[in-house]
Structures are given as structure tokens and as C-alpha cells.
Design an enzyme around this catalytic site. Structure first.
Site, short mmCIF file in Angstrom:
data_model
loop_
_atom_site.label_atom_id
_atom_site.label_comp_id
_atom_site.label_asym_id
_atom_site.label_seq_id
_atom_site.Cartn_x
_atom_site.Cartn_y
_atom_site.Cartn_z
N HIS A 294 0.82 -1.22 0.00
CA HIS A 294 0.00 0.00 0.00
C HIS A 294 0.85 1.27 0.00
O HIS A 294 0.36 2.35 0.35
CB HIS A 294 -0.96 0.00 1.20
CG HIS A 294 -2.05 -1.02 1.08
ND1 HIS A 294 -2.87 -1.37 2.13
CD2 HIS A 294 -2.48 -1.75 0.02
CE1 HIS A 294 -3.74 -2.30 1.73
NE2 HIS A 294 -3.52 -2.55 0.45
N ASN B 82 -3.14 -11.89 16.11
CA ASN B 82 -3.91 -10.64 16.16
C ASN B 82 -4.40 -10.42 17.59
O ASN B 82 -4.56 -11.37 18.35
CB ASN B 82 -5.10 -10.71 15.20
CG ASN B 82 -5.52 -9.35 14.68
OD1 ASN B 82 -4.69 -8.58 14.22
ND2 ASN B 82 -6.79 -9.05 14.75
N LEU B 83 -4.68 -9.16 17.89
CA LEU B 83 -5.18 -8.84 19.23
C LEU B 83 -6.43 -9.67 19.54
O LEU B 83 -6.60 -10.20 20.62
CB LEU B 83 -5.49 -7.35 19.31
CG LEU B 83 -5.75 -6.75 20.68
CD1 LEU B 83 -4.58 -6.97 21.62
CD2 LEU B 83 -6.05 -5.26 20.57
C1 BJW Z 1 -3.64 -5.49 17.06
C2 BJW Z 1 -3.13 -4.62 18.04
C3 BJW Z 1 -2.00 -5.05 18.76
C4 BJW Z 1 -4.86 -3.70 17.16
N1 BJW Z 1 -1.47 -6.25 18.48
N2 BJW Z 1 -3.10 -6.69 16.80
C5 BJW Z 1 -12.76 -7.69 -3.64
C6 BJW Z 1 -11.58 -8.05 -4.30
C7 BJW Z 1 -10.63 -7.10 -4.63
C8 BJW Z 1 -10.83 -5.77 -4.30
C9 BJW Z 1 -12.01 -5.40 -3.65
C10 BJW Z 1 -12.95 -6.35 -3.32
N3 BJW Z 1 -13.96 -5.71 -2.71
C11 BJW Z 1 -13.69 -4.41 -2.63
C12 BJW Z 1 -12.50 -4.18 -3.20
C13 BJW Z 1 -11.86 -2.84 -3.32
C14 BJW Z 1 -11.09 -2.33 -2.11
C15 BJW Z 1 -11.52 -2.97 -0.80
O1 BJW Z 1 -10.93 -3.90 -0.31
N4 BJW Z 1 -12.55 -2.45 -0.17
C16 BJW Z 1 -13.01 -3.00 1.12
C17 BJW Z 1 -13.41 -1.87 2.01
C18 BJW Z 1 -14.07 -4.02 0.84
N5 BJW Z 1 -9.67 -2.52 -2.32
C19 BJW Z 1 -8.97 -1.70 -3.06
O2 BJW Z 1 -9.47 -0.72 -3.61
C20 BJW Z 1 -7.50 -1.98 -3.23
N6 BJW Z 1 -7.19 -2.03 -4.60
C21 BJW Z 1 -7.67 -2.98 -5.41
O3 BJW Z 1 -8.40 -3.84 -4.99
O4 BJW Z 1 -7.22 -2.91 -6.72
C22 BJW Z 1 -7.82 -3.80 -7.70
C23 BJW Z 1 -7.45 -5.24 -7.54
C24 BJW Z 1 -8.43 -6.20 -7.74
C25 BJW Z 1 -8.13 -7.53 -7.61
C26 BJW Z 1 -6.86 -7.93 -7.31
C27 BJW Z 1 -5.88 -7.00 -7.12
C28 BJW Z 1 -6.19 -5.65 -7.22
C29 BJW Z 1 -6.66 -0.89 -2.62
C30 BJW Z 1 -6.77 -0.82 -1.13
C31 BJW Z 1 -5.97 0.37 -0.57
C32 BJW Z 1 -6.09 0.48 0.94
N7 BJW Z 1 -5.48 1.68 1.36
C33 BJW Z 1 -5.38 1.96 2.79
C34 BJW Z 1 -4.83 3.39 2.98
C35 BJW Z 1 -3.33 3.45 2.68
C36 BJW Z 1 -2.78 4.82 2.88
C37 BJW Z 1 -2.94 5.32 4.31
O5 BJW Z 1 -2.39 4.73 5.25
O6 BJW Z 1 -3.64 6.32 4.49
O7 BJW Z 1 -4.53 0.99 3.42
S1 BJW Z 1 -6.93 1.76 3.66
C38 BJW Z 1 -6.24 1.09 5.13
O8 BJW Z 1 -6.71 -0.25 5.32
C39 BJW Z 1 -4.72 0.99 4.86
C40 BJW Z 1 -4.42 -0.35 5.44
O9 BJW Z 1 -3.22 -0.87 4.89
C41 BJW Z 1 -5.64 -1.16 5.11
C42 BJW Z 1 -5.81 -2.39 5.98
O10 BJW Z 1 -6.03 -2.06 7.31
P1 BJW Z 1 -5.43 -2.97 8.47
O11 BJW Z 1 -3.97 -2.92 8.44
O12 BJW Z 1 -6.05 -4.31 8.43
O13 BJW Z 1 -5.90 -2.15 9.76
P2 BJW Z 1 -7.26 -2.28 10.63
O14 BJW Z 1 -7.35 -1.08 11.47
O15 BJW Z 1 -8.40 -2.61 9.79
O16 BJW Z 1 -6.99 -3.57 11.55
C43 BJW Z 1 -6.04 -3.56 12.59
C44 BJW Z 1 -6.07 -4.92 13.29
O17 BJW Z 1 -5.03 -4.94 14.25
C45 BJW Z 1 -7.38 -5.22 14.04
O18 BJW Z 1 -7.82 -6.53 13.72
C46 BJW Z 1 -6.98 -5.13 15.51
O19 BJW Z 1 -7.68 -6.06 16.33
C47 BJW Z 1 -5.52 -5.48 15.46
N8 BJW Z 1 -4.72 -4.89 16.53
N9 BJW Z 1 -3.91 -3.53 18.08
C48 BJW Z 1 -2.02 -7.04 17.51
N10 BJW Z 1 -1.45 -4.30 19.72
#
Ligand code: BJW
Length: 246
Positions: free
Chosen positions: A121, A215-216
């Protein structure tokens, strides 16, 4: 069963073992960086359509720059925690390949000593010019007036991160690593964002690698993993790495 037991169908016995580690915001939470979807997460304070989509940037680039300028400054004070350091130790000491595929835009894996990292990302401490495509490290604030260091054009700089609707980086390399790995770890990610959220299903379908979630709390897709270990990353990741290395 040990944490890294090769399955019967995991390839020739003389092949080098390989681990793919997917990380998310939870691994950096104890370094003081916010997660996205937890109760006090970033997406509870700002609307993701406004700051993390190309359409939001086109509508209000100043707001998007403000959002990333603040996070860029905040990141520069953050230090890697014991989970980042444990993964770096795994990479250094494991007799095989270790690839960290991080969804995080922070640099804490690098600061913790890891080297083999894919930032799917993007990276918060880099900028990209929409005019000439130049990408470079950038630690200062950017504004609409900031010129690109190469083509000198202003109004085109943006954070080198992947927004919703944009293609994540190095998808081919990630898919290849998933196809050949023997162990897949998912650490600190809620499993809400694709394509990363789909990796555990890919691993299951191929039937080759063992999958473990650290994961947490159990994530959305927790039942897809062979094993789940719950607790703070700074505790469970070093303990898990110790088990692999012994
Ligand atoms: C702890 C803890 C501790 C807390 N110890 N644990 C189906 C197929 C393909 C794509 C899609 C689809 N459906 C929809 C899509 C499109 C979309 C998508 O996924 N949307 C969803 C909302 C459904 N995806 C996209 O648009 C992506 N691109 C794409 O798909 O291109 C086309 C393609 C198609 C097919 C194949 C390949 C490509 C792009 C996604 C871009 C995401 N960008 C962001 C922002 C980045 C910039 C920024 O930082 O501002 O990325 S959004 C945000 O979410 C960021 C993160 O990397 C991402 C994931 O979040 P993450 O890391 O999981 O964080 P949290 O907060 O959700 O979870 C934290 C976890 O930690 C929790 O579980 C806690 O319990 C835990 N935790 N403390 C251990 N101490």
C-alpha cells in the site's frame, strides 16, 4: 504440532523453506501509530472516501495533504517495537526465505532491521509526481505549491500510498511468494481490505502452506486460518518467532 511443521505436500524435502508474513496496522499500534478500524481508529475520525480515494484527492487536495502531512510528521517520532524486531530476527536467522508483505505505509519494519519487505500500500515517507512519475523520499510537508524535485511542476505531488480503487504494488511478486510458501502468517490486520484480505483463502485453496493468524482478537477471516493466536503483537510475535527458530 510445532508451529512450523512442513505438510506432506509442501514440496521436495531439499527445497528451501519459505515464510510469507502479511502485516497490518495492529503490528505498529504499540509503537503509537493508530489503526484504522478499531474503536478509536483513523476511519472513526476521518471519512475514508475524503482522504483515501483518488476522487477525494481531486475534490479537496489541501485536506488530503493536511491529513498525510500530519501522519508523515507523527511517523518520524515512532520507533519499532518488539514485534517488528522479532520479525527482523526471524528474517536474519531463519534457514530459508522470509518475505514481509506489509499493508502499512510506515517504515517500522525497516527501522526494526528487516530487509525483505514489500509495501503493497505504498510508503508514507515517499512522494510521487503525477506529472513525471518521479518517486522519492520526502520528510517535509507538501502543499499544492511544492514543485516536483525533477520536473519542477507544482500541483502534481501526492503521497506515494495506495488509495481505494488503485492497484496495490508488486502484486505479481506477492502472488508468486504465496504460491511457493510453506508458512503464511497474518499479523495485526482486520482482514477488511482486498486483495490482502483474500490471501488466506488463496493459501487454503492451494493446500500447501500452513496459515497462522496473530492478532489482538480474532479477525473477520479468523476461521480460515489453521491456527489463531490472540494478544498484543509485542508479546505474541516474539514468542512465535522463538518457537519457529528453536
Ligand atoms: C492489534 C493490536 C496489537 C490492534 N497487536 N493486533 C474484492 C476483491 C478485490 C478488491 C475489492 C474487493 N472488494 C472491494 C474491493 C476494493 C477495495 C476494498 O478492499 N474495499 C473493502 C473496504 C471491501 N480494495 C482496493 O481498492 C484496493 N485495490 C484494489 O483492490 O485494486 C484492484 C485489484 C483487484 C483484484 C486484485 C488486485 C487488485 C486498494 C486498497 C488500498 C487500501 N489503502 C489503505 C490506505 C493506505 C494509505 C494510508 O495509510 O492512508 O490501506 S486503507 C487502510 O486499510 C490501509 C491499510 O493498509 C488497510 C488495511 O487495514 P489494516 O492494516 O487491516 O488495519 P485495521 O485497522 O483494519 O486492523 C487492525 C487490526 O489490528 C485489528 O484486527 C486489531 O484487532 C488489530 N490490533 N492492536 C495485535 N497491539
Amino acid at each position: 504440532m510445532g508451529v512450523f511443521t512442513m505438510t506432506q505436500n509442501s514440496g521436495p524435502s531439499n527445497s528451501r523453506r519459505s515464510i510469507v508474513i502479511l502485516t497490518g496496522a495492529g503490528i505498529s499500534a504499540e509503537s503509537g501509530l493508530g489503526t484504522f478500524r478499531d474503536k478509536d481508529g483513523i476511519w472513526t475520525r476521518v471519512n475514508l472516501e475524503d482522504v483515501a480515494t483518488p476522487e477525494g484527492f481531486a475534490r479537496d487536495p489541501v485536506m488530503v495533504h493536511d491529513f498525510y502531512n500530519a501522519r508523515r510528521q507523527n511517523l518520524q517520532d515512532a520507533e519499532p517495537n518488539d514485534a517488528h524486531k522479532a520479525l527482523a530476527r526471524l528474517e536474519a536467522e531463519f534457514d530459508g526465505e522470509v518475505l514481509i508483505v506489509t499493508q502499512n505505509v510506515d517504515d517500522l519494519h525497516e527501522k526494526g532491521g528487516a530487509k525483505n519487505i514489500i509495501h503493497m500500500h505504498g510508503e508514507l515517507l515517499k512522494i510521487r509526481c503525477g506529472n513525471c512519475g518521479h518517486v522519492c523520499v520526502w520528510l517535509e510537508d507538501i502543499s499544492l505549491e511544492t514543485p516536483c524535485p525533477v520536473c519542477k511542476t507544482s500541483h502534481y505531488l501526492r503521497p506515494h500510498v495506495v488509495w481505494f480503487g488503485e492497484m496495490p504494488f508488486e502484486m505479481g511478486r506477492i502472488d508468486a511468494a504465496l504460491t511457493t510458501c510453506d508458512l503464511f502468517l497474518s499479523i495485526g490486520t482486520s482482514g477488511n481490505v482486498y486483495p490482502a484480505a483474500g490471501y488466506v483463502a488463496q493459501i487454503r485453496e492451494m493446500g500447501r502452506a500452513r496459515s497462522v493468524e496473530l492478532n489482538l482478537e480474532p479477525s473477520e477471516g479468523a476461521t480460515m486460518f489453521d491456527d489463531c493466536i490472540n494478544g498484543p503483537a509485542t508479546e505474541i510475535v516474539p514468542a512465535f518467532v522463538d518457537q519457529i527458530l528453536t
